[in-house]
Design an enzyme around this catalytic site. Sequence first.
Site, PDB file in Angstrom:
ATOM      1  CG  ASP A   1       6.218   4.449   4.551  1.00  0.00           C
ATOM      2  OD1 ASP A   1       5.262   5.096   4.830  1.00  0.00           O
ATOM      3  OD2 ASP A   1       6.503   3.742   3.824  1.00  0.00           O
TER       4      ASP A   1
ATOM      5  CG  ASP B   1       8.378   2.703   0.192  1.00  0.00           C
ATOM      6  OD1 ASP B   1       7.899   3.417   1.207  1.00  0.00           O
ATOM      7  OD2 ASP B   1       7.633   2.370  -0.728  1.00  0.00           O
TER       8      ASP B   1
ATOM      9  CG  ASP C   1       7.796   7.687   2.760  1.00  0.00           C
ATOM     10  OD1 ASP C   1       7.089   8.182   3.484  1.00  0.00           O
ATOM     11  OD2 ASP C   1       8.052   6.395   2.176  1.00  0.00           O
TER      12      ASP C   1
HETATM   13  P1  ADP Z   1       0.762   5.750   3.023  1.00  0.00           P
HETATM   14  O1  ADP Z   1       1.543   6.814   3.989  1.00  0.00           O
HETATM   15  O2  ADP Z   1       0.365   4.616   3.569  1.00  0.00           O
HETATM   16  O3  ADP Z   1       1.707   5.635   1.536  1.00  0.00           O
HETATM   17  P2  ADP Z   1      -1.019   7.821   1.393  1.00  0.00           P
HETATM   18  O4  ADP Z   1      -0.645   9.216   2.069  1.00  0.00           O
HETATM   19  O5  ADP Z   1      -0.534   7.644   0.050  1.00  0.00           O
HETATM   20  O6  ADP Z   1      -0.683   6.656   2.419  1.00  0.00           O
HETATM   21  O7  ADP Z   1      -2.830   7.625   1.483  1.00  0.00           O
HETATM   22  C1  ADP Z   1      -3.366   7.719   2.628  1.00  0.00           C
HETATM   23  C2  ADP Z   1      -4.733   7.287   2.227  1.00  0.00           C
HETATM   24  O8  ADP Z   1      -5.263   7.753   1.378  1.00  0.00           O
HETATM   25  C3  ADP Z   1      -4.648   5.753   1.945  1.00  0.00           C
HETATM   26  O9  ADP Z   1      -4.489   4.741   2.830  1.00  0.00           O
HETATM   27  C4  ADP Z   1      -6.233   5.675   1.247  1.00  0.00           C
HETATM   28  O10 ADP Z   1      -7.124   5.436   2.133  1.00  0.00           O
HETATM   29  C5  ADP Z   1      -6.211   6.994   0.520  1.00  0.00           C
HETATM   30  N1  ADP Z   1      -5.569   6.688  -0.752  1.00  0.00           N
HETATM   31  C6  ADP Z   1      -4.387   7.658  -1.316  1.00  0.00           C
HETATM   32  N2  ADP Z   1      -4.430   7.347  -2.231  1.00  0.00           N
HETATM   33  C7  ADP Z   1      -5.423   6.407  -2.975  1.00  0.00           C
HETATM   34  C8  ADP Z   1      -5.790   5.833  -4.173  1.00  0.00           C
HETATM   35  N3  ADP Z   1      -4.946   6.013  -5.407  1.00  0.00           N
HETATM   36  N4  ADP Z   1      -6.789   4.718  -4.242  1.00  0.00           N
HETATM   37  C9  ADP Z   1      -7.656   4.739  -3.010  1.00  0.00           C
HETATM   38  N5  ADP Z   1      -7.463   5.351  -1.854  1.00  0.00           N
HETATM   39  C10 ADP Z   1      -6.291   5.920  -1.897  1.00  0.00           C
HETATM   40 MG    MG Z   2       5.612   3.859   1.708  1.00  0.00          MG
END
Ligand code: ADP
Ligand code: MG
Length: 299
Positions: A38, A244, A248
């Site tokens: 991740d 983490d 995931d």
């Molecule tokens: P990761 O796999 O990096 O943890 P997420 O699946 O949680 O990513 O989120 C994917 C994308 O959605 C982020 O890169 C962002 O662009 C957007 N996003 C998700 N949650 C938020 C939030 N709370 N505020 C702003 N953007 C968000």
């Molecule tokens: Mg992560």
Amino acid sequence: ATPTSIMVGTGRGAQLGVLVKSGTALQTAESVDTVVFDKTGTLTHGRPELTDVVVFAGDESGNALDEDGLVALAASVERSSEHPLATAIMRGAEARKLVVAEPESFEAVPGHGVRAEVDGQAVLFGNLTLMQEHSVSGVEAGREQAEALAGQGKTALYLAVDGRLAGVLAVSDTLRKEAPEVVTRLKALGVRVVMLTGDEELTARAVAAQAGIETVVARVLPERKEAEIRSLQQDGRTVAMAGDGINDAPALARADLGIAMGSGIDVAIESGDVVLMKSDLHGVLTALGLSRAVMRNIR
Ligand code: ADP
Ligand code: MG
């Protein structure tokens, strides 16, 4: 009965800060030929910081929000979110000593961003897809900037007020310093290394390049991470997944070997077969190495 060497192996792991939960996990680790990482919180520290604020068009009267106005508004929207990106925005607002209004309503859009109502305004904050899904106007004007920021490995987030692009904020996270070395050594063992993230392709590729990873699966929605692991398994791979976050957990459970960062959230730690107590990525090599040593002993 558990062979003595497995007990010795898990004991040795524990001394090195690598908690192997079962003898089966130690045995499985031997045949791992693919390691999926991740991005946020695993390859990186997971403590992103607000780095850039770009102001765009204002409302009908031409009143654009200034930088602080944009940060304050983004912070209002993120107040109730527990996402690492939200924490970065809140800390950014705090550093600028801004007053953060309480939103009238708030809704998280997993994998895309957040939407809220602040002072009677409809506010959207998140990725390009979120903007496109709500037909936000003026987004094209922000794209070039957003893509330039993403090319630097930053996560660019669009902020829209009442259906119009108001600004672009960028948040950046640092790579764990051992990541490139661990990736190089995994490759030397003949292991295929993959990065899996919900972030945009450009950002993901830039971070992957810093870590020396060529295979990137980006824009993976939270509920799709597990399916990505399953599809690798269907290709005949034996997959370890290191992660983490709450996103995931199902993927960690699905993987042949789930490796949770000790700094991760409880659900992730519970879903892992191995826990890296020190959140040091070298632990991935330790787990695979111990397993090979132990299995050699048993035969
Ligand atoms: P990761 O796999 O990096 O943890 P997420 O699946 O949680 O990513 O989120 C994917 C994308 O959605 C982020 O890169 C962002 O662009 C957007 N996003 C998700 N949650 C938020 C939030 N709370 N505020 C702003 N953007 C968000
Ligand atoms: Mg992560």
